[in-house]
Scaffold this motif. Structure first.
Motif, short mmCIF file in Angstrom:
data_model
loop_
_atom_site.label_atom_id
_atom_site.label_comp_id
_atom_site.label_asym_id
_atom_site.label_seq_id
_atom_site.Cartn_x
_atom_site.Cartn_y
_atom_site.Cartn_z
N SER A 52 -36.76 -6.04 -13.59
CA SER A 52 -35.47 -6.21 -12.92
C SER A 52 -35.66 -6.51 -11.43
CB SER A 52 -34.61 -4.95 -13.09
OG SER A 52 -35.28 -3.82 -12.56
N ARG A 53 -36.81 -6.15 -10.90
CA ARG A 53 -37.08 -6.36 -9.48
C ARG A 53 -37.93 -7.61 -9.22
NH1 ARG A 53 -38.43 -0.26 -7.20
NH2 ARG A 53 -36.40 0.70 -7.78
N GLY A 54 -38.34 -8.30 -10.27
CA GLY A 54 -39.16 -9.49 -10.09
C GLY A 54 -40.18 -9.62 -11.19
N SER A 55 -41.44 -9.42 -10.86
CA SER A 55 -42.50 -9.49 -11.86
C SER A 55 -43.66 -8.62 -11.39
CB SER A 55 -42.97 -10.93 -12.05
OG SER A 55 -43.57 -11.43 -10.86
N ARG A 56 -44.46 -8.18 -12.38
CA ARG A 56 -45.66 -7.41 -12.07
C ARG A 56 -46.79 -7.91 -12.96
NH1 ARG A 56 -46.65 -3.97 -16.17
NH2 ARG A 56 -44.87 -3.37 -17.52
N LEU A 57 -48.02 -7.64 -12.54
CA LEU A 57 -49.19 -8.06 -13.30
C LEU A 57 -49.36 -7.19 -14.54
CD1 LEU A 57 -51.74 -8.55 -10.38
CD2 LEU A 57 -50.82 -10.36 -11.84
N SER A 58 -49.67 -7.80 -15.65
CA SER A 58 -50.10 -7.06 -16.82
C SER A 58 -51.53 -6.60 -16.59
CB SER A 58 -50.03 -7.96 -18.07
OG SER A 58 -51.03 -8.98 -17.97
N LEU A 59 -52.08 -5.83 -17.52
CA LEU A 59 -53.48 -5.41 -17.40
C LEU A 59 -54.39 -6.63 -17.38
CD1 LEU A 59 -53.63 -2.28 -19.73
CD2 LEU A 59 -53.65 -2.33 -17.22
N ASP A 60 -54.11 -7.61 -18.27
CA ASP A 60 -54.91 -8.84 -18.28
C ASP A 60 -54.74 -9.60 -16.96
OD1 ASP A 60 -56.10 -8.67 -20.83
OD2 ASP A 60 -54.22 -9.32 -21.78
N GLY A 61 -53.52 -9.57 -16.44
CA GLY A 61 -53.27 -10.24 -15.17
C GLY A 61 -54.04 -9.61 -14.03
N GLN A 62 -54.16 -8.27 -14.04
CA GLN A 62 -54.91 -7.57 -13.01
C GLN A 62 -56.39 -7.94 -13.07
OE1 GLN A 62 -54.05 -3.29 -12.93
NE2 GLN A 62 -52.00 -3.73 -13.75
N VAL A 63 -56.91 -8.08 -14.27
CA VAL A 63 -58.33 -8.46 -14.43
C VAL A 63 -58.54 -9.91 -14.00
CG1 VAL A 63 -60.17 -8.82 -16.11
CG2 VAL A 63 -58.72 -6.77 -16.26
N PHE A 64 -57.58 -10.77 -14.33
CA PHE A 64 -57.73 -12.20 -14.09
C PHE A 64 -57.54 -12.58 -12.63
CE2 PHE A 64 -55.88 -16.58 -14.29
CZ PHE A 64 -57.02 -17.23 -14.77
N LEU A 65 -56.73 -11.83 -11.88
CA LEU A 65 -56.35 -12.21 -10.51
C LEU A 65 -57.55 -12.44 -9.59
CD1 LEU A 65 -54.19 -12.77 -8.40
CD2 LEU A 65 -54.07 -10.29 -7.98
N PRO A 66 -58.52 -11.52 -9.47
CA PRO A 66 -59.61 -11.77 -8.53
C PRO A 66 -60.43 -13.01 -8.89
CG PRO A 66 -60.05 -9.82 -9.87
CD PRO A 66 -58.64 -10.19 -10.11
N HIS A 67 -60.57 -13.29 -10.19
CA HIS A 67 -61.31 -14.49 -10.61
C HIS A 67 -60.53 -15.75 -10.22
CE1 HIS A 67 -64.20 -12.11 -12.86
NE2 HIS A 67 -63.19 -11.44 -13.41
N ALA A 68 -59.21 -15.71 -10.40
CA ALA A 68 -58.38 -16.86 -10.03
C ALA A 68 -58.48 -17.13 -8.53
CB ALA A 68 -56.93 -16.60 -10.42
N LYS A 69 -58.49 -16.06 -7.73
CA LYS A 69 -58.61 -16.24 -6.28
C LYS A 69 -59.95 -16.85 -5.90
CE LYS A 69 -55.47 -12.60 -4.67
NZ LYS A 69 -55.36 -11.32 -3.92
N ARG A 70 -61.03 -16.42 -6.58
CA ARG A 70 -62.35 -16.97 -6.26
C ARG A 70 -62.42 -18.46 -6.63
NH1 ARG A 70 -64.28 -11.73 -7.70
NH2 ARG A 70 -64.58 -12.31 -9.89
N VAL A 71 -61.79 -18.81 -7.76
CA VAL A 71 -61.76 -20.22 -8.15
C VAL A 71 -61.04 -21.06 -7.10
CG1 VAL A 71 -60.82 -21.88 -9.81
CG2 VAL A 71 -61.95 -19.81 -10.63
N LEU A 72 -59.90 -20.59 -6.62
CA LEU A 72 -59.15 -21.33 -5.62
C LEU A 72 -59.90 -21.41 -4.30
CD1 LEU A 72 -55.54 -20.00 -6.30
CD2 LEU A 72 -56.50 -22.22 -6.94
N THR A 73 -60.59 -20.33 -3.95
CA THR A 73 -61.40 -20.35 -2.73
C THR A 73 -62.54 -21.36 -2.84
OG1 THR A 73 -60.89 -18.03 -2.24
CG2 THR A 73 -62.87 -18.96 -1.21
#
Length: 309
Positions: A52-73
């Motif tokens: 209701s307040r927007g969106s939050r990371l799922s457990l898979d999303g939490q695991v995936f986020l640092p890898h996604a940031k490294r790819v973009l970097t």
């Protein structure tokens, strides 16, 4: 994997809002949602959970986020490495003792913050150097390339004329002359070892010898500049040509003499070759510098007819 989808995922994860991420990326909220849905289908997991307040990371999303940031970097670093303003401008100066190298050095002295590097493609002729520019081996090259031989995709501008001087030892008959005419050198032995058939400087000296009836000798092994200076110092008949902007050193005891050539003054026309449309900021600055600060040349000059400029 869609890079823009990765970028959208990271933006939503950091802002917590699809709309905020869409505004940040300059896209619609619907486009942001489609990107996330495509990424989740590709990975076969749920990355973001709407609340209701927007969106939050799922457990898979939490695991995936640092890898996604490294790819973009890594992607940003890869793009940055080939951006014109991020890498040195590589300029072929042919020989570090002659006028182009000295001109680039003066440019660097005047602009010490400029990011550039000089190389010497001394074994390539003008056509091969132009090809190296086209292929990106170097960004620019100083060559005496006839206007009719400039390949498509190459920008060529004659920016540096190097007046020739006669270099002789103290025993040479012309050693004390304040200047000489090219035609006066007929009958004198002019030795320029190391001229390679097919090179643009070979064509230049061939045209010079034909225009003024000179005897230019390229025979014998080329043992380097020092050996040439030694031979001139010990000879009462040997001479060579150097450019007025060339930087050669010899022992003071050699007492070599640099004698200007006039009526007319032969000049070696250095043309700066670069890829058409190249926007490297250092290349632009180098062009401007050479146009405004090049050495003055006499009005009465000679260049080969094949230069066409």
């Amino acid at each position: 994997m869609d890079v823009e989808a990765l970028r959208t995922f990271v933006a939503v994860a950091e802002t917590g809002q699809f709309q905020a991420a869409a505004d940040e990326l300059g896209i619609s909220q619907q486009a942001a949602s489609k990107r996330i849905a495509t990424l989740e289908r590709h990975l076969k997991v749920t990355l973001l959970v709407r609340t209701s307040r927007g969106s939050r990371l799922s457990l898979d999303g939490q695991v995936f986020l640092p890898h996604a940031k490294r790819v973009l970097t890594a992607l940003e670093q890869a793009e940055q490495s080939v951006r014109p303003s991020s890498r040195p401008l590589r300029v072929d100066v042919l020989n570090r003792r002659i006028a182009p190298a000295q001109a680039v050095y003066r440019f660097y002295r005047a602009h010490p913050g400029m990011n550039l590097d000089t190389v010497t493609l001394s074994n390539e002729n003008a056509a091969q150097a132009a090809q190296a520019v086209l292929e990106g081996t170097v960004d620019a090259s100083f060559r005496a390339l006839p206007v009719g031989q400039v390949p498509a995709g190459i920008s060529a501008e004659r920016l540096l004329d190097a007046p020739l001087e006669l270099l002789v030892g103290p025993g040479h008959p012309l050693a004390n002359a304040p200047w000489v005419r090219p035609a006066d050198l007929a009958g004198h032995r002019i030795w320029i070892p190391g001229i390679r058939p097919g090179a643009e400087w070979a064509a230049f000296y061939q045209a010079l010898s034909e225009a003024f009836g000179l005897s230019i000798d390229a025979l014998g092994p080329n043992f380097g500049d020092e050996a040439l200076m030694d031979a001139l110092a010990d000879s009462a008949s040997l001479a060579t040509f150097v450019g007025s902007g060339d930087r050669y050193l010899w022992p003071q005891t050699h007492d070599l003499r640099r004698i200007p050539l006039r009526e007319p003054t032969p000049v070696y026309p250095h043309v700066l070759l670069s890829r058409a449309g190249d926007q490297h900021p250092v290349l632009t600055a180098l062009h401007d510098h050479l146009r405004t600060s090049g050495p003055l040349t006499p009005d009465d000059v000679w260049v080969p007819d094949w230069m066409g400029c």
